[in-house]
Design a protein around this motif. Structure first.
Motif, PDB file in Angstrom:
ATOM      1  N   TYR A 125       0.733  -1.213  -0.077  1.00  0.00           N
ATOM      2  CA  TYR A 125       0.017  -0.109   0.104  1.00  0.00           C
ATOM      3  C   TYR A 125       0.899   1.439   0.031  1.00  0.00           C
ATOM      4  O   TYR A 125       0.561   2.295  -0.698  1.00  0.00           O
ATOM      5  CB  TYR A 125      -1.087   0.075   1.146  1.00  0.00           C
ATOM      6  N   ASP A 126       2.018   1.421   0.618  1.00  0.00           N
ATOM      7  CA  ASP A 126       2.587   2.549   0.926  1.00  0.00           C
ATOM      8  C   ASP A 126       3.667   2.712   0.097  1.00  0.00           C
ATOM      9  O   ASP A 126       4.013   3.974  -0.434  1.00  0.00           O
ATOM     10  CB  ASP A 126       3.395   2.575   2.477  1.00  0.00           C
ATOM     11  N   ARG A 127       4.390   1.548  -0.536  1.00  0.00           N
ATOM     12  CA  ARG A 127       5.310   1.679  -1.352  1.00  0.00           C
ATOM     13  C   ARG A 127       5.369   0.658  -2.604  1.00  0.00           C
ATOM     14  O   ARG A 127       6.004  -0.353  -2.713  1.00  0.00           O
ATOM     15  CB  ARG A 127       6.758   1.455  -0.726  1.00  0.00           C
ATOM     16  N   ALA A 150       5.363  -1.119  -5.873  1.00  0.00           N
ATOM     17  CA  ALA A 150       6.568  -1.335  -6.754  1.00  0.00           C
ATOM     18  C   ALA A 150       6.500  -0.527  -8.259  1.00  0.00           C
ATOM     19  O   ALA A 150       7.329  -0.327  -8.795  1.00  0.00           O
ATOM     20  CB  ALA A 150       6.401  -2.949  -7.353  1.00  0.00           C
ATOM     21  N   ASN A 151       5.181  -0.405  -8.769  1.00  0.00           N
ATOM     22  CA  ASN A 151       4.749   0.286 -10.086  1.00  0.00           C
ATOM     23  C   ASN A 151       3.524   1.188 -10.058  1.00  0.00           C
ATOM     24  O   ASN A 151       2.751   0.669  -8.752  1.00  0.00           O
ATOM     25  CB  ASN A 151       5.104  -0.553 -11.167  1.00  0.00           C
ATOM     26  N   THR A 152       3.114   1.836 -11.040  1.00  0.00           N
ATOM     27  CA  THR A 152       1.916   2.711 -10.806  1.00  0.00           C
ATOM     28  C   THR A 152       0.833   1.670 -11.138  1.00  0.00           C
ATOM     29  O   THR A 152      -0.540   1.982 -10.494  1.00  0.00           O
ATOM     30  CB  THR A 152       1.880   3.632 -11.967  1.00  0.00           C
ATOM     31  N   TYR A 153       0.843   0.577 -11.507  1.00  0.00           N
ATOM     32  CA  TYR A 153      -0.299  -0.400 -11.815  1.00  0.00           C
ATOM     33  C   TYR A 153      -0.477  -0.913 -10.459  1.00  0.00           C
ATOM     34  O   TYR A 153      -1.680  -0.861  -9.953  1.00  0.00           O
ATOM     35  CB  TYR A 153       0.312  -1.718 -12.512  1.00  0.00           C
ATOM     36  N   VAL A 154       0.331  -1.258  -9.626  1.00  0.00           N
ATOM     37  CA  VAL A 154      -0.008  -1.654  -7.997  1.00  0.00           C
ATOM     38  C   VAL A 154      -0.717  -0.463  -7.457  1.00  0.00           C
ATOM     39  O   VAL A 154      -1.573  -0.579  -6.501  1.00  0.00           O
ATOM     40  CB  VAL A 154       1.402  -2.045  -7.327  1.00  0.00           C
ATOM     41  N   ALA A 155      -0.040   0.749  -7.588  1.00  0.00           N
ATOM     42  CA  ALA A 155      -0.527   1.815  -7.084  1.00  0.00           C
ATOM     43  C   ALA A 155      -2.091   2.293  -7.256  1.00  0.00           C
ATOM     44  O   ALA A 155      -2.772   2.478  -6.337  1.00  0.00           O
ATOM     45  CB  ALA A 155       0.402   3.031  -7.351  1.00  0.00           C
ATOM     46  N   ARG A 156      -2.444   1.865  -8.637  1.00  0.00           N
ATOM     47  CA  ARG A 156      -3.803   2.170  -9.073  1.00  0.00           C
ATOM     48  C   ARG A 156      -4.556   1.058  -8.447  1.00  0.00           C
ATOM     49  O   ARG A 156      -5.799   1.140  -8.295  1.00  0.00           O
ATOM     50  CB  ARG A 156      -3.770   2.572 -10.220  1.00  0.00           C
TER      51      ARG A 156
END
Length: 363
Positions: free
Chosen positions: A222-224, A226-232
Motif C-alpha cells: 500500500y505505502d510503497r 512497486a509500480n503505478t499498476y500496483v499503486a492504482r
C-alpha cells in the motif's frame, strides 16, 4: 502448518503463456493473498498448487516436498470454493463428515471433529439442516468446516466471498481471519477485492498478465507500491499518479514541481536516495500521492480549485486538477462546493516517485 514455495512456475496453453515464471515463498502460518483482476492468472496458480492444473515449468514445494507430480489427494490440502460445492441431499453434519468417512475415520472421531469445527465456526445449531435451508454465509461456513476437519498442511480459498452481499462479505472476512488466528495454518487465498487482501493477508502477491507485480506485506504494498499498476489497483480511492518534474531542493532532498491551473507549485522534502535524485534531477517523473495524504492547511503551498465535492460522512472527497490530471483528496469533513478554492498540504514523507517511462518506483 507448512511452507509453500513457488519456484519459477510457468503455465502455457499452446503458444499462450498464462503464468510467466512466478516465484513466491511463504512461511509456516502465513496468509498469502493472490490479488488481481480477472484473467491475471491467480486462479490458475491456485489450481496448480492444488494439483488441478499441470505445471508447464518450474516447481511447487509444500513443506519442502516437490508436489508437481502428486495428485490432489496426496498433497494434504483442503480447498474452499466460490460455489461452496456442498452435497444438497446431505445434512450439514454429513457434508462436514463426508471426507473423513471416505478416508475411514472412525465414527466417534468424526463426530468429535465435526462438533469442534461447528463450535469454532458458530454453526452448531445448523448441523441437522440441509444446504437449501441455509443462507449464503452459512453455506460458506459449512464449506470451511469441511476443510477444517481435514487438518491439512495448506488451506486454499478460491474467491470464497464473491457470491455474498456486502455485509456478509464483511462478516465472513472476520470469520476467516479468526479461523486463521486459531489454527495458524498456512492459507493461500485468491481474490480480486483489494479490501479482502489488505484485511486478511500477511503477504500479498499482486498479479497482472501472469506476472507478479509486487510481493510483500500489505502495508508495504500500500505505502510503497512497486509500480503505478500496483499503486492504482490497491487502495480506494486509488493512489493519485501526477506528472511532475524532479529537482534538488535547498535542503538537498527531492522537490517536485507540479503544474496547477493557477500556476506551478512545489512539493518539497520528498524522501529519495541521493543516487536516484542525482539521476533524475530535472527529469519528468510521476508522483504517487494517496488521497488521505492531503490535508486542509491554511497558507499551504497547494492552492487548488475544487471540481467536485463528495461527502461520505466520516470524511469528504475533493476532486481537483494537478499536473493536468484529475486528483482526489480525502479530507476531514468540511463545507465546500464546486468552484471553491482550498489550500492543501501534502505529507511529503508519504509521496512515492515513479519513473515516467517505466512507471516503476524510485528509491
Amino acid at each position: 502448518m507448512a511452507t509453500l514455495e513457488i519456484d519459477r512456475v510457468k503455465k502455457s496453453y499452446g503458444q499462450m503463456d498464462v503464468l510467466k515464471e512466478v516465484s513466491i515463498s511463504v512461511g509456516d502460518g502465513d496468509f498469502l493473498v493472490l490479488l488481481g483482476p480477472s484473467g491475471c492468472g491467480k486462479s490458475t496458480l491456485l489450481n496448480m498448487i492444488a494439483g488441478l492444473e499441470d505445471i508447464t515449468a518450474g516447481e511447487i514445494r509444500i513443506a519442502g516436498e516437490v508436489v508437481n507430480d502428486l495428485s490432489p489427494k496426496d498433497r494434504d490440502i483442503a480447498m474452499v470454493f466460490q460455489s461452496y460445492a456442498l452435497y444438497p441431499t446431505m445434512t450439514v453434519r454429513q457434508n462436514i463428515e463426508f471426507g473423513m468417512k471416505i478416508r475411514g475415520v472412525p465414527a466417534a472421531e468424526r463426530a468429535k471433529a465435526t462438533q469442534a469445527a461447528a463450535d469454532m465456526l458458530q454453526m452448531g445449531h445448523l448441523l441437522d439442516r440441509r444446504p437449501s435451508q441455509l443462507s449464503g454465509g452459512q453455506r460458506q461456513r459449512v464449506a470451511m468446516g469441511r476443510a477444517v476437519v481435514r487438518e491439512p498442511k495448506l488451506f486454499l480459498f478460491d474467491e470464497p466471498l464473491s457470491n455474498l452481499d456486502a455485509k456478509l462479505r464483511v462478516d465472513m472476512r472476520t470469520e476467516i481471519k479468526r479461523l486463521h488466528q486459531r489454527l495458524g495454518t498456512t492459507i493461500v487465498y485468491v481474490t480480486h477485492d483489494q479490501i479482502e487482501a489488505m484485511t486478511l493477508a500477511t503477504r500479498i502477491a499482486v498479479m497482472k498478465d501472469g506476472i507478479v507485480q509486487h510481493f510483500g506485506p500489505p502495508q508495504e504494498v500500500y505505502d510503497r507500491p512497486a509500480n503505478t499498476y500496483v499503486a492504482r489497483f490497491v487502495g480506494s480511492p486509488a493512489m493519485n499518479i501526477i506528472p511532475a518534474t524532479l529537482h534538488v531542493g535547498a535542503d538537498g532532498r527531492a522537490e517536485a514541481a507540479v503544474s496547477l491551473p493557477s500556476g506551478e507549485a512545489r512539493i518539497a522534502g520528498i524522501a529519495l536516495s541521493a543516487a536516484a535524485l542525482k539521476g533524475y534531477h530535472g527529469q519528468k517523473v510521476l508522483l504517487g500521492i494517496r488521497p488521505e495524504h492531503f490535508s486542509l492547511t491554511a497558507g499551504a503551498g497547494l492552492a487548488v480549485q475544487i471540481d467536485v465535492v463528495e461527502p461520505t460522512g466520516p470524511d469528504t472527497l475533493a476532486v481537483f486538477t494537478m499536473g493536468g490530471t484529475e486528483v482526489i483528496a480525502r479530507l476531514e469533513p468540511f463545507a465546500a462546493a464546486a468552484g471553491d478554492r482550498l489550500a492543501l498540504a501534502v505529507k511529503e514523507d508519504k509521496v512515492v516517485i515513479f519513473d515516467a517511462a517505466t512507471e516503476t518506483r524510485l528509491d
